[in-house]
Design a protein around this motif. Structure first.
Motif, short mmCIF file in Angstrom:
data_model
loop_
_atom_site.label_atom_id
_atom_site.label_comp_id
_atom_site.label_asym_id
_atom_site.label_seq_id
_atom_site.Cartn_x
_atom_site.Cartn_y
_atom_site.Cartn_z
N CYS A 118 0.85 -1.18 0.00
CA CYS A 118 0.00 0.00 0.00
C CYS A 118 0.89 1.23 0.00
O CYS A 118 1.64 1.46 0.96
CB CYS A 118 -0.92 0.00 1.22
N ALA A 119 0.80 2.01 -1.06
CA ALA A 119 1.62 3.21 -1.20
C ALA A 119 0.76 4.45 -1.02
O ALA A 119 -0.29 4.59 -1.65
CB ALA A 119 2.29 3.23 -2.57
N ALA A 120 1.22 5.35 -0.17
CA ALA A 120 0.53 6.60 0.08
C ALA A 120 1.17 7.72 -0.73
O ALA A 120 2.39 7.77 -0.91
CB ALA A 120 0.58 6.95 1.56
N SER A 121 0.33 8.63 -1.21
CA SER A 121 0.83 9.77 -1.97
C SER A 121 -0.10 10.95 -1.76
O SER A 121 -1.25 10.79 -1.34
CB SER A 121 0.96 9.44 -3.46
N GLY A 122 0.40 12.13 -2.09
CA GLY A 122 -0.40 13.33 -1.98
C GLY A 122 0.11 14.29 -0.92
O GLY A 122 1.31 14.41 -0.70
N ASN A 123 -0.83 14.96 -0.28
CA ASN A 123 -0.52 15.98 0.72
C ASN A 123 -0.15 15.31 2.05
O ASN A 123 -0.97 15.22 2.96
CB ASN A 123 -1.71 16.92 0.88
N ILE A 124 1.09 14.88 2.14
CA ILE A 124 1.55 14.12 3.30
C ILE A 124 2.76 14.80 3.92
O ILE A 124 3.80 14.95 3.28
CB ILE A 124 1.92 12.68 2.91
N PHE A 125 2.61 15.18 5.16
CA PHE A 125 3.74 15.65 5.94
C PHE A 125 4.39 14.50 6.70
O PHE A 125 5.61 14.37 6.71
CB PHE A 125 3.32 16.76 6.91
N SER A 126 3.57 13.67 7.30
CA SER A 126 4.07 12.52 8.02
C SER A 126 2.96 11.48 8.12
O SER A 126 1.79 11.79 7.98
CB SER A 126 4.57 12.90 9.41
N ILE A 127 3.37 10.25 8.38
CA ILE A 127 2.44 9.14 8.55
C ILE A 127 2.65 8.52 9.92
O ILE A 127 3.77 8.15 10.27
CB ILE A 127 2.63 8.07 7.46
N TYR A 155 -8.97 -6.84 1.37
CA TYR A 155 -8.04 -6.25 2.32
C TYR A 155 -7.88 -4.77 2.01
O TYR A 155 -7.59 -4.38 0.88
CB TYR A 155 -6.69 -6.98 2.27
N TYR A 156 -8.07 -3.97 3.04
CA TYR A 156 -8.02 -2.52 2.91
C TYR A 156 -6.85 -1.94 3.67
O TYR A 156 -6.62 -2.28 4.84
CB TYR A 156 -9.30 -1.88 3.45
N CYS A 157 -6.15 -1.06 3.04
CA CYS A 157 -5.08 -0.31 3.69
C CYS A 157 -5.66 0.89 4.42
O CYS A 157 -6.61 1.52 3.93
CB CYS A 157 -4.07 0.15 2.64
N ASN A 158 -5.12 1.18 5.57
CA ASN A 158 -5.53 2.35 6.34
C ASN A 158 -4.29 3.07 6.85
O ASN A 158 -3.30 2.43 7.21
CB ASN A 158 -6.41 1.93 7.52
N ALA A 159 -4.36 4.39 6.87
CA ALA A 159 -3.23 5.16 7.38
C ALA A 159 -3.71 6.41 8.08
O ALA A 159 -4.65 7.07 7.61
CB ALA A 159 -2.27 5.53 6.26
N GLU A 160 -3.07 6.73 9.18
CA GLU A 160 -3.27 8.01 9.86
C GLU A 160 -2.18 8.95 9.37
O GLU A 160 -0.99 8.69 9.59
CB GLU A 160 -3.22 7.85 11.37
N ILE A 161 -2.59 10.02 8.71
CA ILE A 161 -1.67 10.89 8.00
C ILE A 161 -1.84 12.33 8.43
O ILE A 161 -2.96 12.82 8.57
CB ILE A 161 -1.88 10.77 6.47
N SER A 162 -0.71 13.01 8.64
CA SER A 162 -0.71 14.44 8.88
C SER A 162 -0.38 15.17 7.59
O SER A 162 0.64 14.87 6.95
CB SER A 162 0.31 14.82 9.95
N SER A 163 -1.23 16.10 7.21
CA SER A 163 -0.97 16.93 6.04
C SER A 163 0.01 18.03 6.38
O SER A 163 0.45 18.16 7.54
CB SER A 163 -2.28 17.53 5.53
N TYR A 164 0.36 18.84 5.38
CA TYR A 164 1.26 19.96 5.63
C TYR A 164 0.64 21.04 6.51
O TYR A 164 1.34 21.87 7.07
CB TYR A 164 1.74 20.55 4.31
#
Length: 120
Positions: A22-31, A93-102
């Motif tokens: 599962c690859a995350a992309s976009g407005n990501i400051f940290s995961i 199967y679903y990917c989930n992530a807690e992500i902080s934006s900029y």
């Protein structure tokens, strides 16, 4: 905004292995935490495994000693190595992530899901 894209699902025989990515992309400051959930037909979505940003892991009892979750922070990717697969592992199967934006706001995001079918 943020996208989570899963890959690696498919059809496998009992006892076989798969590796989900599962690859995350976009407005990501940290995961922070990343994880995998499964949902079988007619059932609720359930946690399979999760991993924090400091590599703490937890697993559902049904997959302990069979599945391994890991992450590559440089690639913003989480993996689920699935060994000794059983028919009862069959699910989406679903990917989930807690992500902080900029803007430093934390949100939970879901991928679209990838089908895992374990059958002879």
């Amino acid at each position: 905004q943020v996208q989570l894209v899963e890959s690696g699902g498919g059809l496998v025989q009992p006892g076989g292995s798969l590796r989900l990515s599962c690859a995350a992309s976009g407005n990501i400051f940290s995961i922070n935490t990343m994880g995998w959930y499964c949902q079988a037909p007619g059932k609720q979505r359930e946690l399979v495994a999760a991993i924090t940003d400091d590599s703490k892991t937890n697993y559902a009892d049904s997959v302990k000693d069979r599945f391994t979750i890991s992450r590559d922070n440089a690639k913003k990717t989480v993996y689920l190595q699935m060994n000794s697969l059983k028919p009862e592992d069959t699910a989406v199967y679903y990917c989930n992530a807690e992500i902080s934006s900029y803007s430093r706001r934390r949100r939970n995001y879901w991928g679209q899901g990838t089908q895992v079918t374990v059958s002879s």
